[in-house]
Scaffold this motif. Structure first.
Motif, PDB file in Angstrom:
ATOM      1  N   THR A  47      41.939  40.217  50.693  1.00 53.12           N
ATOM      2  CA  THR A  47      42.751  40.579  51.826  1.00 53.12           C
ATOM      3  C   THR A  47      42.091  41.385  52.753  1.00 53.12           C
ATOM      4  O   THR A  47      41.473  42.308  52.262  1.00 53.12           O
ATOM      5  N   ILE A  48      42.090  41.112  54.124  1.00 54.02           N
ATOM      6  CA  ILE A  48      41.591  42.128  55.199  1.00 54.02           C
ATOM      7  C   ILE A  48      42.206  43.563  54.999  1.00 54.02           C
ATOM      8  O   ILE A  48      43.471  43.534  55.073  1.00 54.02           O
ATOM      9  N   PRO A  49      41.490  44.451  55.211  1.00 51.35           N
ATOM     10  CA  PRO A  49      41.969  45.587  54.875  1.00 51.35           C
ATOM     11  C   PRO A  49      43.174  46.221  55.739  1.00 51.35           C
ATOM     12  O   PRO A  49      44.227  46.856  55.318  1.00 51.35           O
ATOM     13  N   GLU A  50      43.043  45.709  56.999  1.00 52.52           N
ATOM     14  CA  GLU A  50      44.173  45.769  57.932  1.00 52.52           C
ATOM     15  C   GLU A  50      45.512  45.280  57.693  1.00 52.52           C
ATOM     16  O   GLU A  50      46.738  45.748  57.758  1.00 52.52           O
ATOM     17  N   GLU A  51      45.255  44.114  56.971  1.00 54.50           N
ATOM     18  CA  GLU A  51      46.670  43.347  56.588  1.00 54.50           C
ATOM     19  C   GLU A  51      47.064  44.040  55.311  1.00 54.50           C
ATOM     20  O   GLU A  51      48.296  43.813  55.228  1.00 54.50           O
ATOM     21  N   ARG A  52      46.361  44.575  54.459  1.00 53.39           N
ATOM     22  CA  ARG A  52      46.859  45.141  53.325  1.00 53.39           C
ATOM     23  C   ARG A  52      48.155  46.258  53.564  1.00 53.39           C
ATOM     24  O   ARG A  52      49.219  46.190  53.026  1.00 53.39           O
ATOM     25  N   GLU A  53      47.770  46.838  54.728  1.00 55.25           N
ATOM     26  CA  GLU A  53      48.891  47.891  55.225  1.00 55.25           C
ATOM     27  C   GLU A  53      50.207  47.168  55.803  1.00 55.25           C
ATOM     28  O   GLU A  53      51.293  47.438  55.777  1.00 55.25           O
ATOM     29  N   THR A  54      50.102  46.194  56.631  1.00 54.12           N
ATOM     30  CA  THR A  54      50.934  45.701  57.604  1.00 54.12           C
ATOM     31  C   THR A  54      51.690  44.568  56.614  1.00 54.12           C
ATOM     32  O   THR A  54      52.852  44.432  57.087  1.00 54.12           O
ATOM     33  N   ALA A  55      50.937  43.997  55.857  1.00 56.56           N
ATOM     34  CA  ALA A  55      51.715  43.021  55.173  1.00 56.56           C
ATOM     35  C   ALA A  55      51.311  42.821  53.491  1.00 56.56           C
ATOM     36  O   ALA A  55      50.492  42.051  52.993  1.00 56.56           O
ATOM     37  N   PRO A  56      51.716  43.923  52.787  1.00 55.26           N
ATOM     38  CA  PRO A  56      51.434  44.079  51.426  1.00 55.26           C
ATOM     39  C   PRO A  56      51.875  42.985  50.782  1.00 55.26           C
ATOM     40  O   PRO A  56      52.813  42.461  50.846  1.00 55.26           O
ATOM     41  N   TYR A  57      51.112  43.008  49.510  1.00 56.19           N
ATOM     42  CA  TYR A  57      51.576  42.174  48.549  1.00 56.19           C
ATOM     43  C   TYR A  57      52.722  42.864  47.493  1.00 56.19           C
ATOM     44  O   TYR A  57      52.593  43.994  47.366  1.00 56.19           O
ATOM     45  N   THR A  58      53.500  41.919  47.085  1.00 54.33           N
ATOM     46  CA  THR A  58      54.519  42.729  46.000  1.00 54.33           C
ATOM     47  C   THR A  58      54.102  41.974  44.767  1.00 54.33           C
ATOM     48  O   THR A  58      53.243  40.974  44.664  1.00 54.33           O
ATOM     49  N   GLN A  59      54.773  42.531  43.737  1.00 48.97           N
ATOM     50  CA  GLN A  59      54.547  41.715  42.385  1.00 48.97           C
ATOM     51  C   GLN A  59      54.925  40.539  42.272  1.00 48.97           C
ATOM     52  O   GLN A  59      54.132  39.481  41.705  1.00 48.97           O
ATOM     53  N   HIS A  60      55.922  40.188  42.893  1.00 47.06           N
ATOM     54  CA  HIS A  60      56.436  38.639  43.000  1.00 47.06           C
ATOM     55  C   HIS A  60      55.530  37.816  43.823  1.00 47.06           C
ATOM     56  O   HIS A  60      55.126  36.765  43.148  1.00 47.06           O
ATOM     57  N   GLY A  61      55.045  38.268  44.898  1.00 50.13           N
ATOM     58  CA  GLY A  61      53.896  37.428  45.623  1.00 50.13           C
ATOM     59  C   GLY A  61      52.842  37.457  45.038  1.00 50.13           C
ATOM     60  O   GLY A  61      52.219  36.158  44.939  1.00 50.13           O
ATOM     61  N   LEU A  62      52.359  38.175  44.155  1.00 46.52           N
ATOM     62  CA  LEU A  62      51.227  38.075  43.370  1.00 46.52           C
ATOM     63  C   LEU A  62      51.194  37.174  42.288  1.00 46.52           C
ATOM     64  O   LEU A  62      50.276  36.551  42.170  1.00 46.52           O
ATOM     65  N   ALA A  63      52.319  37.122  41.623  1.00 45.41           N
ATOM     66  CA  ALA A  63      52.646  36.350  40.577  1.00 45.41           C
ATOM     67  C   ALA A  63      52.377  34.751  41.207  1.00 45.41           C
ATOM     68  O   ALA A  63      51.999  34.072  40.401  1.00 45.41           O
ATOM     69  N   GLN A  64      53.143  34.453  42.254  1.00 49.78           N
ATOM     70  CA  GLN A  64      53.085  33.369  42.967  1.00 49.78           C
ATOM     71  C   GLN A  64      51.476  32.762  43.396  1.00 49.78           C
ATOM     72  O   GLN A  64      51.343  31.855  42.796  1.00 49.78           O
ATOM     73  N   LEU A  65      51.054  33.980  44.065  1.00 47.60           N
ATOM     74  CA  LEU A  65      49.575  33.564  44.420  1.00 47.60           C
ATOM     75  C   LEU A  65      48.283  33.307  43.385  1.00 47.60           C
ATOM     76  O   LEU A  65      47.542  32.665  43.296  1.00 47.60           O
ATOM     77  N   CYS A  66      48.745  34.060  42.334  1.00 46.33           N
ATOM     78  CA  CYS A  66      47.985  33.811  41.105  1.00 46.33           C
ATOM     79  C   CYS A  66      48.260  32.999  40.106  1.00 46.33           C
ATOM     80  O   CYS A  66      47.475  32.620  39.058  1.00 46.33           O
ATOM     81  N   SER A  67      49.321  32.350  40.313  1.00 45.15           N
ATOM     82  CA  SER A  67      50.127  31.375  39.447  1.00 45.15           C
ATOM     83  C   SER A  67      50.196  31.785  37.954  1.00 45.15           C
ATOM     84  O   SER A  67      50.006  31.187  36.933  1.00 45.15           O
ATOM     85  N   LEU A  68      50.689  33.158  38.046  1.00 42.37           N
ATOM     86  CA  LEU A  68      50.989  33.778  36.731  1.00 42.37           C
ATOM     87  C   LEU A  68      52.305  34.143  36.617  1.00 42.37           C
ATOM     88  O   LEU A  68      52.915  34.246  37.501  1.00 42.37           O
ATOM     89  N   PRO A  69      52.938  34.215  35.424  1.00 44.21           N
ATOM     90  CA  PRO A  69      54.176  34.591  35.053  1.00 44.21           C
ATOM     91  C   PRO A  69      54.742  35.851  35.620  1.00 44.21           C
ATOM     92  O   PRO A  69      53.589  36.758  35.561  1.00 44.21           O
ATOM     93  N   ARG A  70      55.681  36.153  36.009  1.00 45.16           N
ATOM     94  CA  ARG A  70      55.964  37.486  36.712  1.00 45.16           C
ATOM     95  C   ARG A  70      55.785  38.705  35.551  1.00 45.16           C
ATOM     96  O   ARG A  70      55.202  39.941  35.977  1.00 45.16           O
ATOM     97  N   GLN A  71      56.090  38.445  34.491  1.00 47.11           N
ATOM     98  CA  GLN A  71      56.015  39.463  33.360  1.00 47.11           C
ATOM     99  C   GLN A  71      54.619  39.825  33.130  1.00 47.11           C
ATOM    100  O   GLN A  71      54.227  40.865  33.061  1.00 47.11           O
ATOM    101  N   THR A  72      53.720  38.924  33.237  1.00 45.94           N
ATOM    102  CA  THR A  72      52.285  38.975  33.069  1.00 45.94           C
ATOM    103  C   THR A  72      51.657  39.770  34.221  1.00 45.94           C
ATOM    104  O   THR A  72      50.978  40.758  33.929  1.00 45.94           O
ATOM    105  N   VAL A  73      52.211  39.508  35.430  1.00 48.31           N
ATOM    106  CA  VAL A  73      51.741  40.283  36.636  1.00 48.31           C
ATOM    107  C   VAL A  73      52.119  41.826  36.468  1.00 48.31           C
ATOM    108  O   VAL A  73      51.549  42.683  36.345  1.00 48.31           O
ATOM    109  N   ASN A  74      53.624  41.703  36.107  1.00 40.21           N
ATOM    110  CA  ASN A  74      53.919  43.467  35.815  1.00 40.21           C
ATOM    111  C   ASN A  74      53.120  44.075  34.792  1.00 40.21           C
ATOM    112  O   ASN A  74      52.963  45.091  35.042  1.00 40.21           O
ATOM    113  N   SER A  75      52.849  43.570  33.662  1.00 42.02           N
ATOM    114  CA  SER A  75      52.052  44.220  32.727  1.00 42.02           C
ATOM    115  C   SER A  75      50.793  44.481  33.205  1.00 42.02           C
ATOM    116  O   SER A  75      50.204  45.645  32.841  1.00 42.02           O
TER     117      SER A  75
END
Length: 175
Positions: A47-75
């Motif tokens: 992610t472009i550094p400027e976007e990291r602050e204005t549109a940060p990822y959530t754990q839920h968003g990362l789970a979707q983006l990485c195609s991983l179960p939310r519990q796996t992402v949380n761990s």
């Protein structure tokens, strides 16, 4: 002209997928990262550094983006927090939703571990040529979309039967 059967082609696709997955796994393991932690860091780093602050990822968003179960992402994120690579920050007005940010140590890890991998990926694509890459992307997306449709037809619904079962029953009963 020799043509492969769909079964043979599927075997070859699966071998390629496993080979690519193994390359990423080997790279992550060489840097003492789990596959999930590596995927999360990869997403955060690309992610472009400027976007990291204005549109940060959530754990839920990362789970979707990485195609991983939310519990796996949380761990994995909990582990990355303990290692000092990421920090969580409560998003205002969003209940319990937290944004995931790279720490200074995480930024350094990205520069030394993730960025060289991304550059290697880009160099490999550059060696293929623009048209080959475009064809690869187009055909991969087409096959993935078709597979997604086929999978939707055989996945069970809440009652345990698939869409294909419903269609078969309709054909048999004429309804």
């Amino acid at each position: 002209m020799y043509r492969h059967s769909a079964k043979e082609q599927n075997i070859r696709f699966n071998q390629l997928y496993r080979r690519q997955s193994n390359l990423y796994h080997t790279y992550a393991a060489a840097h003492h990262l789990s596959d999930a932690a590596f995927s999360i860091l990869y997403c955060l780093c690309e992610t472009i550094p400027e976007e990291r602050e204005t549109a940060p990822y959530t754990q839920h968003g990362l789970a979707q983006l990485c195609s991983l179960p939310r519990q796996t992402v949380n761990s994995a994120i909990s582990s990355l927090v303990r290692q000092g690579y990421v920090r969580l920050q409560q998003l205002p007005g969003s209940g319990n939703t937290k944004a995931v940010f790279l720490t200074d140590e995480g930024e350094s890890l990205c520069r030394h571990v993730i960025d060289p991998l991304i550059e290697a990926e880009q160099r490999s694509l550059a060696q293929m040529g623009h048209e080959e890459v475009e064809l690869y992307l187009r055909f991969s997306l087409t096959q993935l979309d078709l597979f997604e449709q086929e999978l939707a037809a055989i996945l069970p619904d809440k009652n345990g039967s698939s869409r294909r079962d419903h269609l078969k029953n309709e054909d048999e009963t004429g309804e």
